[in-house]
Each structure stands twice: as structure tokens, then as C-alpha cells.
Design an enzyme around this catalytic site. Structure first.
Site, PDB file in Angstrom:
ATOM      1  N   ASN A  77       0.856  -1.186   0.000  1.00 49.71           N
ATOM      2  CA  ASN A  77       0.000   0.000   0.000  1.00 49.71           C
ATOM      3  C   ASN A  77       0.888   1.231   0.000  1.00 49.71           C
ATOM      4  O   ASN A  77       1.995   1.183   0.537  1.00 49.71           O
ATOM      5  CB  ASN A  77      -0.853   0.044   1.275  1.00 49.71           C
ATOM      6  CG  ASN A  77      -2.058  -0.856   1.185  1.00 49.71           C
ATOM      7  OD1 ASN A  77      -2.411  -1.335   0.112  1.00 49.71           O
ATOM      8  ND2 ASN A  77      -2.689  -1.084   2.309  1.00 49.71           N
ATOM      9  N   ASP A 122      -4.702  -5.483   2.551  1.00 47.03           N
ATOM     10  CA  ASP A 122      -5.854  -6.325   2.890  1.00 47.03           C
ATOM     11  C   ASP A 122      -5.691  -7.749   2.372  1.00 47.03           C
ATOM     12  O   ASP A 122      -6.298  -8.676   2.896  1.00 47.03           O
ATOM     13  CB  ASP A 122      -7.141  -5.700   2.330  1.00 47.03           C
ATOM     14  CG  ASP A 122      -7.519  -4.440   3.104  1.00 47.03           C
ATOM     15  OD1 ASP A 122      -7.279  -4.409   4.323  1.00 47.03           O
ATOM     16  OD2 ASP A 122      -8.037  -3.493   2.478  1.00 47.03           O
ATOM     17  N   LYS A 180      12.217 -16.510  -8.486  1.00 49.63           N
ATOM     18  CA  LYS A 180      11.742 -15.393  -9.298  1.00 49.63           C
ATOM     19  C   LYS A 180      10.906 -15.896 -10.489  1.00 49.63           C
ATOM     20  O   LYS A 180      11.330 -16.822 -11.183  1.00 49.63           O
ATOM     21  CB  LYS A 180      12.980 -14.629  -9.797  1.00 49.63           C
ATOM     22  CG  LYS A 180      12.675 -13.275 -10.302  1.00 49.63           C
ATOM     23  CD  LYS A 180      13.965 -12.569 -10.680  1.00 49.63           C
ATOM     24  CE  LYS A 180      13.624 -11.453 -11.643  1.00 49.63           C
ATOM     25  NZ  LYS A 180      14.785 -10.957 -12.356  1.00 49.63           N
ATOM     26  N   PRO A 195      -5.295 -10.964   8.004  1.00 47.27           N
ATOM     27  CA  PRO A 195      -6.063 -10.699   9.227  1.00 47.27           C
ATOM     28  C   PRO A 195      -6.259  -9.196   9.414  1.00 47.27           C
ATOM     29  O   PRO A 195      -5.400  -8.407   9.044  1.00 47.27           O
ATOM     30  CB  PRO A 195      -5.158 -11.260  10.332  1.00 47.27           C
ATOM     31  CG  PRO A 195      -3.799 -11.357   9.727  1.00 47.27           C
ATOM     32  CD  PRO A 195      -3.983 -11.548   8.254  1.00 47.27           C
ATOM     33  N   ASP A 196      -7.389  -8.817   9.980  1.00 53.30           N
ATOM     34  CA  ASP A 196      -7.638  -7.407  10.311  1.00 53.30           C
ATOM     35  C   ASP A 196      -7.125  -7.190  11.738  1.00 53.30           C
ATOM     36  O   ASP A 196      -7.764  -7.613  12.714  1.00 53.30           O
ATOM     37  CB  ASP A 196      -9.130  -7.088  10.200  1.00 53.30           C
ATOM     38  CG  ASP A 196      -9.400  -5.595  10.376  1.00 53.30           C
ATOM     39  OD1 ASP A 196      -8.664  -4.938  11.143  1.00 53.30           O
ATOM     40  OD2 ASP A 196     -10.343  -5.098   9.744  1.00 53.30           O
ATOM     41  N   PHE A 237      -7.607   4.330  11.962  1.00 53.15           N
ATOM     42  CA  PHE A 237      -7.430   5.356  10.945  1.00 53.15           C
ATOM     43  C   PHE A 237      -8.230   4.971   9.713  1.00 53.15           C
ATOM     44  O   PHE A 237      -8.371   3.784   9.415  1.00 53.15           O
ATOM     45  CB  PHE A 237      -5.945   5.519  10.581  1.00 53.15           C
ATOM     46  CG  PHE A 237      -5.321   6.654  11.334  1.00 53.15           C
ATOM     47  CD1 PHE A 237      -5.088   6.550  12.688  1.00 53.15           C
ATOM     48  CD2 PHE A 237      -5.008   7.838  10.677  1.00 53.15           C
ATOM     49  CE1 PHE A 237      -4.547   7.603  13.395  1.00 53.15           C
ATOM     50  CE2 PHE A 237      -4.461   8.904  11.383  1.00 53.15           C
ATOM     51  CZ  PHE A 237      -4.230   8.793  12.742  1.00 53.15           C
ATOM     52  N   LYS A 295     -16.722   2.383   9.439  1.00 52.04           N
ATOM     53  CA  LYS A 295     -15.535   1.658   9.881  1.00 52.04           C
ATOM     54  C   LYS A 295     -15.479   1.588  11.402  1.00 52.04           C
ATOM     55  O   LYS A 295     -15.132   0.574  11.991  1.00 52.04           O
ATOM     56  CB  LYS A 295     -14.293   2.385   9.361  1.00 52.04           C
ATOM     57  CG  LYS A 295     -13.265   1.473   8.763  1.00 52.04           C
ATOM     58  CD  LYS A 295     -12.307   2.229   7.852  1.00 52.04           C
ATOM     59  CE  LYS A 295     -12.631   1.973   6.394  1.00 52.04           C
ATOM     60  NZ  LYS A 295     -11.646   2.510   5.485  1.00 52.04           N
ATOM     61  N   LYS A 349     -15.618  -2.046  13.157  1.00 55.02           N
ATOM     62  CA  LYS A 349     -14.446  -2.544  13.904  1.00 55.02           C
ATOM     63  C   LYS A 349     -14.616  -2.380  15.413  1.00 55.02           C
ATOM     64  O   LYS A 349     -13.745  -2.767  16.178  1.00 55.02           O
ATOM     65  CB  LYS A 349     -13.184  -1.824  13.430  1.00 55.02           C
ATOM     66  CG  LYS A 349     -12.942  -1.965  11.940  1.00 55.02           C
ATOM     67  CD  LYS A 349     -11.479  -1.931  11.567  1.00 55.02           C
ATOM     68  CE  LYS A 349     -11.351  -1.975  10.051  1.00 55.02           C
ATOM     69  NZ  LYS A 349     -10.014  -2.355   9.610  1.00 55.02           N
TER      70      LYS A 349
HETATM   71  N1  CTP Z   1      -6.204  -2.248   9.710  1.00 57.99           N
HETATM   72  C1  CTP Z   1      -5.611  -3.283  10.395  1.00 57.99           C
HETATM   73  N2  CTP Z   1      -5.426  -4.493   9.764  1.00 57.99           N
HETATM   74  C2  CTP Z   1      -5.826  -4.684   8.491  1.00 57.99           C
HETATM   75  C3  CTP Z   1      -6.420  -3.626   7.789  1.00 57.99           C
HETATM   76  C4  CTP Z   1      -6.595  -2.410   8.420  1.00 57.99           C
HETATM   77  O1  CTP Z   1      -5.245  -3.118  11.538  1.00 57.99           O
HETATM   78  N3  CTP Z   1      -5.641  -5.871   7.914  1.00 57.99           N
HETATM   79  C5  CTP Z   1      -6.432  -0.953  10.377  1.00 57.99           C
HETATM   80  C6  CTP Z   1      -5.633   0.187   9.853  1.00 57.99           C
HETATM   81  O2  CTP Z   1      -4.393   0.324  10.520  1.00 57.99           O
HETATM   82  C7  CTP Z   1      -6.553   1.363  10.084  1.00 57.99           C
HETATM   83  C8  CTP Z   1      -7.907   0.766   9.832  1.00 57.99           C
HETATM   84  O3  CTP Z   1      -7.778  -0.605  10.161  1.00 57.99           O
HETATM   85  O4  CTP Z   1      -6.542   1.783  11.431  1.00 57.99           O
HETATM   86  C9  CTP Z   1      -8.310   0.926   8.413  1.00 57.99           C
HETATM   87  O5  CTP Z   1      -9.427   0.179   8.183  1.00 57.99           O
HETATM   88  P1  CTP Z   1      -9.673  -0.598   6.823  1.00 57.99           P
HETATM   89  O6  CTP Z   1     -11.076  -1.049   6.851  1.00 57.99           O
HETATM   90  O7  CTP Z   1      -8.695  -1.638   6.547  1.00 57.99           O
HETATM   91  O8  CTP Z   1      -9.412   0.512   5.834  1.00 57.99           O
HETATM   92  P2  CTP Z   1      -9.299   0.247   4.363  1.00 57.99           P
HETATM   93  O9  CTP Z   1      -8.322  -0.826   4.027  1.00 57.99           O
HETATM   94  O10 CTP Z   1      -9.038   1.589   3.804  1.00 57.99           O
HETATM   95  O11 CTP Z   1     -10.750  -0.298   4.110  1.00 57.99           O
HETATM   96  P3  CTP Z   1     -11.509  -0.252   2.780  1.00 57.99           P
HETATM   97  O12 CTP Z   1     -10.523  -0.794   1.821  1.00 57.99           O
HETATM   98  O13 CTP Z   1     -12.670  -1.094   3.026  1.00 57.99           O
HETATM   99  O14 CTP Z   1     -11.813   1.207   2.637  1.00 57.99           O
END
Ligand code: CTP
Length: 401
Positions: free
Chosen positions: A210, A279, A289, A305-306, A323, A337, A341
Site C-alpha cells: 500500500n 488487505d 523469481k 487478518p484485520d 485510521f 468503519k 471494527k
Molecule cells: N487495519 C488493520 N489491519 C488490516 C487492515 C486495516 O489493523 N488488515 C487498520 C488500519 O491500521 C486502520 C484501519 O484498520 O486503522 C483501516 O481500516 P480498513 O477497513 O482496513 O481501511 P481500508 O483498508 O481503507 O478499508 P476499505 O478498503 O474497506 O476502505
């Protein structure tokens, strides 16, 4: 930002065109109740006269290391004793280089080396000078030495160019100083921060990631440490220096970041998830490679994992801050969000506006509604966010034993 009455400040002025703003800063600090002792370098006197600062501060201005008329010939030591801070504004590239290397060949640099109080530096220079690798190294060194950097900002420059290197405005410097010297808001509180991107390997030389510079997460770790917290920073790959007083654990992939968070979360009172975690990751990264053969290539991705959601769902979770970097519809997405969460506070910004930049703006969403933190350097923004977190955390009374 609260005023700082009765603070005793040494204001060091070095030789740049922004020296005229130091006159304004002197006035602003005096207006806020500070006692300001101005020390000028020889080059600074080419821009503004000592008499200007004397009139504005109400104190004699010091310029010479061994001035025979000074009652105290050890001025380079005496001037900083009993002072709350030294602020160098403007700080030229040359003076920053001297500070980084500990030179003490004039009164101002000598008293910085001999100081027994915090040092804050407000750089002012042409954008190419700020971007120069030598300046970058020197600034990084100062960060490691615990010197606080105030700015710079980007915008129109005295030389006619536009870019990063402009000194902060007097009021911004006075605000930052007040925040820096403010009472510690999170004394002994244990704060865990994730920052930066994650990198998910496709093969040994390729991967998906990202866009994230890590600057906001690092600024938050720094602000929390300045507020008296014990800070652990779990960082994805960035080129940033570890803020002073912060313990950093490095992670590359989301799973590594998750493991590091698992190791530290039981000891955390507050968790701030700033990292831009990928994600998805390639389901089967190749050991060797991938060779180009002209045909289409499909990489199957599986979800990561989230981390934030996992932490927030623990039996006794730390106070969680999420964030949200959105490209549109900030309020609706950030609130969604926050609910999904189950975190009490989400800090949102517009992704296209914030990534890699030194300035940003944030909108905070919590149980009370929406709070806007106006555009500012990320360091200043981080301090305001930490002040907000400290208020909510204090109310939640979440401190673990
Ligand atoms: N986050 C996390 N672990 C992940 C993804 C996100 O801890 N695997 C945390 C980020 O650090 C941030 C928040 O979750 O605090 C962002 O939420 P997220 O839903 O992941 O944001 P996006 O990826 O931008 O979601 P979307 O793509 O649905 O907009």
C-alpha cells in the site's frame, strides 16, 4: 492551544531571510507571557538588528561568546541555565549542520551544546537545501539526538521558488512550543502504534504493498512519547528514524505485523492502528523469481487478518484508535468503519491528500460526534490527536493493572 505563561525561553536567531519572522515570534511569545532571551549569530545581524529584538523582548540581546561588557563571561553556559527551552528560529541549513555535529564556535552553537534544557528547531531554507542529502542526514541525526523539529512548511519561498523549507509562522511555532512544554498527558501509559505499509511477497523480488510513508504513525508515536507515554511502534518498511524514547519492532508483511501486535497488545493501554495494512496477500508466494514468458499471469490473493478488529474484540481491549484513509465520502465511510471494527475513535483523512505529505488534516469520529483538526504539519496534528485520545482515555478509565 494554551498559552505558556512565565516560560523562560532562549530564542536563537540565525542568518536567514526568515529572521524577520523571529521578530514576530518574539512578540508572540512575550504576548503569551514568556520571558524571551534572544541570542543572534553574526549572520543574523545582517538581516535584523539586535535593537529590534531588544525592544520587542525587553531584554538585552547576546551576540558574542566573550563580550567584555557582559557581566558574566561564561555566557555560553549561564544563558541556558534556568531556561525551559532553546528555540532556534530561523535555523539555517548551515546551523542545522553545526548542531548535528556538535560544533560550538560561536555563542549560539556553544550554548546549544552546553544546554541543560530541550532544544527546538524551526528550519528555514530553500527547498533544494532542505531536500539536500546532507541536510536530510543532519535532520535525522537531530531527531535521534532528541531535538524537536518544528516544521518546515511548504509554500512560497523568499527566493521566488515554491516548495518545502519555509519557516512555520510565528503563531505555529509558539503553539508547538506550548504543546511541547505542556504537562504530560499520558504519564506512564503504555501505547502501541502500528505505522507504515506492509509488503506482501509474490516472489523473492516482487510484491504488493500500500502507499504509505509512515510519517503520520511515526508522528503519533513521537507525540505519545512526548506526552509521557511508554511507546512501542510496530513498523512496516519505511525509511524513517525511530523517534527518541520509542521502542520499534519491524515487520514486513501483515502477518508479521499481526504477530508483533499479538506479542505486545497484552501490555498496551492504548492501541493506535495507523498502518496501511495490505488487505490481501498472494496465496502461494513463489520460492524463485517468476520468469517472463509472454503469457498472462494470475496471482491469487487471500485476505490478511484485520489487526485492529482483532485487538478491539479482545476480552479486555486497550483503548483503540483506528485510521481511515478515504478517497470520498469521509464521514459515512469513517463512521461505518468505527462501527464495524467496534473502536471508540476513528481518525479520518482524504488519502489523496495525505499520503507522503508533511502536512495533513484529520476529522475525528467518536461517541460525541465529529471533531475537525485543521490542516497542520503532521507533528502538530499528532500532538492534537494525542491530546484528544488522552481526554477520551482518561474518561474511559481503561488503565489496565
Ligand atoms: N487495519 C488493520 N489491519 C488490516 C487492515 C486495516 O489493523 N488488515 C487498520 C488500519 O491500521 C486502520 C484501519 O484498520 O486503522 C483501516 O481500516 P480498513 O477497513 O482496513 O481501511 P481500508 O483498508 O481503507 O478499508 P476499505 O478498503 O474497506 O476502505
Amino acid at each position: 492551544m494554551a498559552d505558556a505563561p512565565h516560560r523562560k525561553i532562549v530564542l536563537g536567531v540565525t542568518g536567514g531571510i526568515a529572521a524577520y519572522k523571529a521578530a514576530e515570534l518574539t512578540r508572540e511569545l512575550v504576548r503569551r507571557g514568556c520571558d524571551v532571551q534572544v541570542v543572534m549569530t553574526e549572520a543574523a545581524r545582517g538581516f535584523v538588528t539586535p535593537e529590534t529584538f531588544q525592544a520587542l523582548s525587553g531584554n538585552p540581546v547576546h551576540t558574542e561568546m566573550w563580550a567584555s561588557r557582559a557581566p558574566d563571561t561564561m555566557a555560553h553556559i549561564a544563558l541556558t541555565r534556568g531556561r525551559d527551552a532553546i528555540v532556534i528560529a530561523p535555523a539555517t541549513a548551515d546551523f542545522i549542520a553545526k548542531l548535528a555535529h556538535g560544533f560550538a564556535d560561536d555563542l549560539l552553537s556553544a550554548l546549544c551544546v552546553a544546554r541543560a534544557c530541550p532544544l527546538l528547531v524551526a528550519p528555514a531554507m530553500n527547498r533544494e537545501m532542505w531536500a539536500n542529502p546532507a541536510t536530510r542526514r543532519n535532520v535525522e541525526q537531530l531527531a535521534r539526538d532528541g531535538v524537536a523539529m518544528l516544521g518546515p512548511a511548504s509554500g512560497d519561498q523568499a527566493c521566488g521558488e515554491v516548495g518545502m523549507g519555509r519557516m512555520l509562522e510565528a503563531a505555529e511555532i509558539a503553539d508547538a512550543l506550548a504543546a511541547y512544554l505542556a504537562p504530560k498527558l499520558l504519564p506512564g501509559v503504555r501505547v502501541l502504534v502500528t505505522a507504515g505499509p506492509t509488503f506482501e511477497a509474490i516472489d523473492p523480488v516482487r510484491g504488493i504493498t500500500n502507499r504509505s510513508s509512515g510519517k503520520m504513525g511515526y508522528a503519533i508515536a513521537r507525540a505519545a512519547a512526548e506526552a509521557g507515554a511508554t511507546v512501542t511502534l510496530v513498523s512496516g518498511p519505511t525509511g524513517l528514524a525511530v523517534p527518541r524514547g520509542v521502542r520499534r519492532t519491524d515487520a514486513v508483511s501483515a502477518r508479521e505485523m499481526f504477530e508483533a501486535v499479538k506479542r505486545h497488545v497484552a501490555q498496551a493501554d492504548i492501541f493506535v492502528a495507523v498502518a496501511a495494512v495490505a488487505d490481501y496477500r498472494p496465496a502461494a508466494p513463489r520460492a524463485h523469481k517468476i520468469k517472463r514468458d509472454g503469457r498472462a499471469l494470475t496471482v491469487t490473493l487471500e485476505p490478511n487478518p484485520d489487526i485492529l478488529a482483532w485487538v478491539a474484540r479482545r476480552p479486555r481491549p486497550p483503548f483503540c484508535v483506528g485510521f481511515a484513509a478515504e478517497s470520498e465520502d469521509l464521514a459515512r465511510n469513517a463512521e461505518a468503519k468505527r462501527r464495524a471494527k467496534r473502536v471508540p475513535l476513528v481518525a479520518a483523512n482524504l488519502a489523496q491528500d495525505a499520503i507522503g505529505a508533511d502536512e495533513s488534516e484529520l476529522v475525528l469520529f467518536d461517541d460525541e460526534g465529529r471533531h475537525e483538526l485543521a490542516r497542520a504539519p503532521k507533528d502538530a496534528l499528532a500532538r492534537r490527536l494525542i491530546a484528544h485520545v488522552a481526554r477520551l482515555y482518561g474518561r474511559a478509565g481503561k488503565r489496565k493493572s
